[in-house]
Motif scaffolding. Structure first.
Motif, PDB file in Angstrom:
ATOM      1  N   ILE A  15      11.357   0.416 -13.509  1.00 43.69           N
ATOM      2  CA  ILE A  15       9.563  -0.003 -13.014  1.00 43.69           C
ATOM      3  C   ILE A  15      10.234   0.430 -10.814  1.00 43.69           C
ATOM      4  O   ILE A  15      10.413  -1.078 -11.290  1.00 43.69           O
ATOM      5  CB  ILE A  15       9.252  -0.961 -13.423  1.00 43.69           C
ATOM      6  CG1 ILE A  15       9.241  -0.888 -15.468  1.00 43.69           C
ATOM      7  CG2 ILE A  15       7.651  -0.722 -13.172  1.00 43.69           C
ATOM      8  CD1 ILE A  15       8.289   0.383 -16.045  1.00 43.69           C
ATOM      9  N   LEU A  16       9.174   1.243 -10.941  1.00 47.92           N
ATOM     10  CA  LEU A  16       8.781   1.220  -9.747  1.00 47.92           C
ATOM     11  C   LEU A  16       7.667   0.355  -8.927  1.00 47.92           C
ATOM     12  O   LEU A  16       6.956   0.726  -9.337  1.00 47.92           O
ATOM     13  CB  LEU A  16       8.736   2.232  -8.593  1.00 47.92           C
ATOM     14  CG  LEU A  16      10.629   2.902  -9.170  1.00 47.92           C
ATOM     15  CD1 LEU A  16      10.057   4.539  -8.662  1.00 47.92           C
ATOM     16  CD2 LEU A  16      11.437   2.365  -8.206  1.00 47.92           C
ATOM     17  N   LEU A  17       7.636  -0.672  -8.198  1.00 48.08           N
ATOM     18  CA  LEU A  17       6.614  -2.068  -7.841  1.00 48.08           C
ATOM     19  C   LEU A  17       5.761  -0.819  -6.925  1.00 48.08           C
ATOM     20  O   LEU A  17       4.711  -0.891  -6.709  1.00 48.08           O
ATOM     21  CB  LEU A  17       6.939  -2.688  -7.409  1.00 48.08           C
ATOM     22  CG  LEU A  17       7.521  -4.164  -7.940  1.00 48.08           C
ATOM     23  CD1 LEU A  17       7.888  -4.895  -8.427  1.00 48.08           C
ATOM     24  CD2 LEU A  17       6.533  -3.550 -10.088  1.00 48.08           C
ATOM     25  N   ASN A 176      11.531  -3.330  -7.168  1.00 46.61           N
ATOM     26  CA  ASN A 176      10.866  -3.865  -5.874  1.00 46.61           C
ATOM     27  C   ASN A 176      10.994  -2.698  -4.335  1.00 46.61           C
ATOM     28  O   ASN A 176      11.273  -3.375  -3.831  1.00 46.61           O
ATOM     29  CB  ASN A 176      10.435  -5.121  -5.324  1.00 46.61           C
ATOM     30  CG  ASN A 176       9.993  -5.755  -4.528  1.00 46.61           C
ATOM     31  OD1 ASN A 176       8.779  -4.854  -4.387  1.00 46.61           O
ATOM     32  ND2 ASN A 176       9.359  -6.859  -3.783  1.00 46.61           N
ATOM     33  N   HIS A 177      10.614  -2.010  -5.203  1.00 41.88           N
ATOM     34  CA  HIS A 177      10.887  -0.910  -3.297  1.00 41.88           C
ATOM     35  C   HIS A 177       9.862   0.313  -4.285  1.00 41.88           C
ATOM     36  O   HIS A 177       9.174   0.831  -5.642  1.00 41.88           O
ATOM     37  CB  HIS A 177      11.839  -0.099  -3.810  1.00 41.88           C
ATOM     38  CG  HIS A 177      12.433   0.284  -2.120  1.00 41.88           C
ATOM     39  ND1 HIS A 177      12.318   1.746  -1.779  1.00 41.88           N
ATOM     40  CD2 HIS A 177      13.420  -0.601  -1.741  1.00 41.88           C
ATOM     41  CE1 HIS A 177      12.612   1.442  -0.865  1.00 41.88           C
ATOM     42  NE2 HIS A 177      12.853   0.928  -0.437  1.00 41.88           N
ATOM     43  N   LEU A 183      19.425  -1.487  -2.048  1.00 43.40           N
ATOM     44  CA  LEU A 183      19.765  -2.564  -1.744  1.00 43.40           C
ATOM     45  C   LEU A 183      18.415  -3.436  -3.186  1.00 43.40           C
ATOM     46  O   LEU A 183      18.723  -4.974  -3.538  1.00 43.40           O
ATOM     47  CB  LEU A 183      19.037  -3.177  -0.443  1.00 43.40           C
ATOM     48  CG  LEU A 183      20.577  -2.978   0.728  1.00 43.40           C
ATOM     49  CD1 LEU A 183      19.454  -3.319   2.086  1.00 43.40           C
ATOM     50  CD2 LEU A 183      21.356  -4.052   0.671  1.00 43.40           C
ATOM     51  N   ALA A 184      17.761  -2.839  -3.227  1.00 46.98           N
ATOM     52  CA  ALA A 184      16.959  -2.685  -4.523  1.00 46.98           C
ATOM     53  C   ALA A 184      17.253  -2.766  -6.064  1.00 46.98           C
ATOM     54  O   ALA A 184      16.803  -3.781  -6.916  1.00 46.98           O
ATOM     55  CB  ALA A 184      15.717  -1.849  -4.471  1.00 46.98           C
ATOM     56  N   MET A 271       9.776  -5.421   4.301  1.00 44.93           N
ATOM     57  CA  MET A 271      10.622  -5.710   6.081  1.00 44.93           C
ATOM     58  C   MET A 271      11.223  -4.409   5.854  1.00 44.93           C
ATOM     59  O   MET A 271      10.963  -2.709   5.837  1.00 44.93           O
ATOM     60  CB  MET A 271      10.826  -6.208   6.257  1.00 44.93           C
ATOM     61  CG  MET A 271      11.346  -5.730   7.977  1.00 44.93           C
ATOM     62  SD  MET A 271      10.190  -5.488   8.571  1.00 44.93           S
ATOM     63  CE  MET A 271       9.388  -6.754   9.022  1.00 44.93           C
ATOM     64  N   GLU A 272      12.274  -4.543   4.311  1.00 46.61           N
ATOM     65  CA  GLU A 272      12.887  -2.963   4.375  1.00 46.61           C
ATOM     66  C   GLU A 272      12.354  -2.088   3.664  1.00 46.61           C
ATOM     67  O   GLU A 272      12.609  -0.975   4.242  1.00 46.61           O
ATOM     68  CB  GLU A 272      14.314  -3.590   3.075  1.00 46.61           C
ATOM     69  CG  GLU A 272      15.429  -4.331   2.658  1.00 46.61           C
ATOM     70  CD  GLU A 272      16.027  -4.998   1.922  1.00 46.61           C
ATOM     71  OE1 GLU A 272      15.762  -4.298   0.624  1.00 46.61           O
ATOM     72  OE2 GLU A 272      16.964  -6.014   1.959  1.00 46.61           O
TER      73      GLU A 272
END
Length: 313
Positions: A15-17, A176-177, A183-184, A271-272
């Motif tokens: 799931i992409l936020l 969360n991306h 990194l996510a 920020m990422e």
């Protein structure tokens, strides 16, 4: 360990936020991203067509620029259409293997772009420091070899990083991306990711810092050569051939070094996402604009094409 492996097999989708959960903000971001995406497509396709159709651009510098534009096109298409589709449909899920493929392709193209910027810096070094031997040194075989080597290095690095990322047992499936990003995805792991962080740092050094060192070395020699030119007009002309490339280098390397090699903080996740959107969409959109607006030959060729279309009408 058995439970961790079992958890990993249950992750069939992610799931992409996205960038925001606010409906009004999502509409604004959709329009903004769509506009940037269309400008990216038009700008890079136009650069490719101009280089292909105008014989004045059949030289090493524009060959590398055409490869860079092609990579930028593929880079934007690797995630933006899906990102826009997810926002329109409201469906935030992405299948597991689609996420793997997206991460692999985006990492490969991103890495290839940095190597290409390094190769373009070497091309500018030869053009400024060895102008009489430029066509002999930068022959077609070398240009093709450098371009192929840049792409191969980017895809090999991406394959390594993708494999070690998705071999981890995952406890969660909410990323969360706005896209599948290294990194996510690592934040979803059930186990210690110290080894992966070390590998990301090594990958960052190879893909980002090595081309950066090549750029610094090349431009150090270029600046030295330019300062030895006696006429102000000669210095201006020599620097003008490098200005566009140097602008793109500062923009791309600066954003990525900040993302992957900069200090981590509590707000690093948000920020990422912002910086990732910059180097994944804004940079490919600005690259053709920078090379066009700072290049009289490209602007002249563009005007010539416009005149042909007007005559046909």
């Amino acid at each position: 360990m058995g439970q961790e492996n079992k958890t990993q097999t249950w992750v069939s989708e992610f799931i992409l936020l996205g960038l925001s959960s606010d409906p009004e903000t999502q509409i604004f971001l959709f329009v903004l991203v769509l506009t940037m995406y269309l400008v990216t497509l038009v700008g890079n396709v136009l650069i490719l067509l101009l280089i292909r159709l105008d014989s004045r651009f059949h030289n090493p510098m524009y060959f590398f620029l055409s490869v860079l534009s092609f990579v930028d096109l593929c880079y934007a298409n690797s995630f933006v259409p899906q990102m826009l589709a997810l926002q329109v449909s409201g469906q935030k899920s992405i299948p597991f293997y689609s996420c793997v493929f997206q991460l692999y392709i985006s990492l490969a193209l991103g890495g290839s772009e940095f190597f290409l910027l390094g190769a373009m810096a070497y091309d500018r070094y030869v053009a400024v420091c060895h102008p009489l031997h430029y066509t002999v040194i930068m022959h077609g075989g070398l240009c093709l070899g450098l371009a192929a080597g840049c792409l191969a290095a980017g895809f090999m690095n991406s394959l390594m990083e993708t494999i070690i990322t998705f071999r981890l047992p995952l406890c969660h499936n909410v990323i969360n991306h706005f896209a599948c990003e290294t990194l996510a995805v690592l934040r979803l792991a059930c186990v210690d990711i110290s080894f992966n962080k070390v590998m990301v740092a090594i990958s960052g050094f190879l893909v980002i810092m090595l081309p950066c060192f090549l750029v610094l070395f090349s431009y150090g020699r270029i600046v030295t050569a330019i300062l030895q030119i006696h006429s102000a007009q000669g210095r201006s002309k020599a620097f003008g051939t490098c200005a566009s490339h140097l602008t793109v280098v500062c923009m791309c390397f600066g954003a990525t070094i900040f993302t992957y090699l900069g200090p981590q903080s509590g707000s690093s996740v948000e920020m990422e996402k912002i910086v990732a959107l910059f180097y994944a969409l804004v940079a490919p959109m600005l690259n053709p604009l920078i090379y066009s607006l700072r290049n009289k030959e490209v602007m002249a060729a563009f005007q010539k094409v416009l005149e042909k279309f007007r005559d046909k009408e």
